[in-house]
Design an enzyme around this catalytic site. Structure first.
Site, PDB file in Angstrom:
ATOM      1  N   ASP A  83       5.556  46.232  37.673  1.00  0.00           N
ATOM      2  CA  ASP A  83       5.274  44.799  37.785  1.00  0.00           C
ATOM      3  C   ASP A  83       6.524  44.016  37.363  1.00  0.00           C
ATOM      4  O   ASP A  83       7.181  44.357  36.368  1.00  0.00           O
ATOM      5  CB  ASP A  83       4.091  44.471  36.853  1.00  0.00           C
ATOM      6  CG  ASP A  83       3.547  43.062  37.051  1.00  0.00           C
ATOM      7  OD1 ASP A  83       3.701  42.508  38.151  1.00  0.00           O
ATOM      8  OD2 ASP A  83       2.950  42.523  36.089  1.00  0.00           O
ATOM      9  N   ASP A 105      11.252  40.986  41.317  1.00  0.00           N
ATOM     10  CA  ASP A 105      11.012  39.555  41.129  1.00  0.00           C
ATOM     11  C   ASP A 105      12.354  38.842  41.183  1.00  0.00           C
ATOM     12  O   ASP A 105      13.017  38.656  40.166  1.00  0.00           O
ATOM     13  CB  ASP A 105      10.300  39.314  39.794  1.00  0.00           C
ATOM     14  CG  ASP A 105      10.022  37.831  39.570  1.00  0.00           C
ATOM     15  OD1 ASP A 105      10.480  37.007  40.388  1.00  0.00           O
ATOM     16  OD2 ASP A 105       9.347  37.512  38.577  1.00  0.00           O
ATOM     17  N   GLY A 221      -1.387  36.138  37.920  1.00  0.00           N
ATOM     18  CA  GLY A 221      -1.987  35.222  36.945  1.00  0.00           C
ATOM     19  C   GLY A 221      -3.462  35.002  37.195  1.00  0.00           C
ATOM     20  O   GLY A 221      -3.966  33.890  37.074  1.00  0.00           O
TER      21      GLY A 221
END
Ligand code: 13P
Length: 331
Positions: A83, A105, A221
């Site tokens: 992640d 990311d 989220g």
């Protein structure tokens, strides 16, 4: 070994019309909780972890233990996913260690922690995709910036994803999945009142899906921040402020709009910590950490199993019986 890739798992979810939860773990005990929940509900599952977020000094040791743990669940189709890989080197390390999926990311400039340019994001994502796809590994990218802090560190501002940019991003990077910023944020503090359409832009999911129909969309989220769990944490010494997360029905609805991967870290950690805190508070003489951790593991297993029913993945493990294992597809 039951490892499959993110692409395989999410293609299955799309065919079946459901979402798959990606549950953050920072310990092998938490991984066991997630895998037990998947076994109990007969679900495919994504186990995800952030580099440097465990208590282990060595990521490689921790990651190795995660792979060993997964090998004890031959009946569960599992994706092991990195992640929020912050840079190319971390993603390559995870791929070399045996992850079947990584997220790069590129939404933040790692040096300045400011939103990266679109071009810089494309460039780093494309390089990770090249390395990963040659090895059969799936890649998730991020467009726009999701708010909050995924690891308790840098706090990001929310920059909503743009559907036109999403199309260009996918064309230029060939990512398998795309994290789209729709107003959610990471962490135990999200919204100061129950979220409505002015903060949670569910309409953006359909708009982006229309532009990138073959790419899987990821909702980050997504924790709900249950008030009863927060109350329990606070009853045993915590001081979490009142806050609202993403309602359960909105998460279920997201899967009808085009989301196939739903990220949850905080709800699992809250459930775990509430019971760990209770155990410590109620037993002042035991110094062995195992009883508290055991109580935390059981609570995390139960909340993850509940979410698996909401996301729709429960009951779908048998659908993956004929999917080639990652060991067979990796180069
Ligand atoms: P939460 O912080 O809402 O649990 O979301 C986790 C997440 O999106 C990890 O990438």
């Amino acid at each position: 070994m039951t490892l499959i890739t993110l692409r395989q798992a999410l293609d299955g979810a799309r065919r079946g019309g459901y979402g798959i939860g990606a549950f953050n773990v920072t310990d092998v005990v938490q991984a066991e909780a997630v895998l037990d929940a998947a076994r109990r509900t007969s679900s495919p599952v994504i186990v995800q972890t952030i580099a440097g977020a465990s208590a282990f000094a060595s990521d490689e040791l921790y990651w190795d233990l995660l792979l060993r743990t997964i090998s004890h669940y031959p009946d569960v189709p599992v994706v092991l996913h990195l992640d929020h890989g912050p840079d190319e080197a971390t993603c390559l390390r995870a791929i070399d260690a045996g992850f079947s999926s990584v997220m790069i990311d590129g939404s933040l400039d790692p040096a300045t922690h400011q939103p990266a340019s679109f071009e810089a994001n494309v460039e780093v994502t494309r390089r990770v995709v090249e390395y990963a796809h040659r090895r059969g590994v799936s890649v998730e990218g991020e467009l726009g910036t999701i708010g909050g802090s995924e690891d308790g560190g840098t706090h990001k501002e929310i920059v909503l994803a743009d559907p036109e940019q999403a199309q260009a991003f996918v064309e230029q990077t060939d990512v398998d999945a795309l994290a789209v910023a729709i107003g959610t944020s990471h962490g135990a503090y999200k919204f100061s009142s129950p979220p409505d359409g002015s903060v949670l832009h569910m309409d953006l999911i359909s708009a982006i899906k229309a532009k990138v129909p073959d790419t899987h969309l990821v909702m980050h989220g997504s924790s709900s921040l249950p008030a009863d769990v927060r109350a329990e944490i606070n009853a045993y010494g915590g001081s979490l402020p009142e806050s609202w997360g993403v309602p359960e029905d909105e998460k279920a609805r997201s899967t009808t709009l085009g989301v196939t991967k739903i990220n949850q870290g905080m709800d699992s950690h809250m459930a775990f910590m509430a019971q760990l805190r209770r155990s410590l508070a109620q037993d002042g003489v035991t110094v062995d950490p195992a009883p508290g951790l055991r109580a935390g593991r059981a609570a995390m297993r139960d909340i993850v199993a509940e979410r698996m029913a909401v996301f729709g993945q429960a009951g779908h493990a048998p659908q993956f019986a004929d999917v080639p294992a990652f060991d067979a597809v990796r180069a």
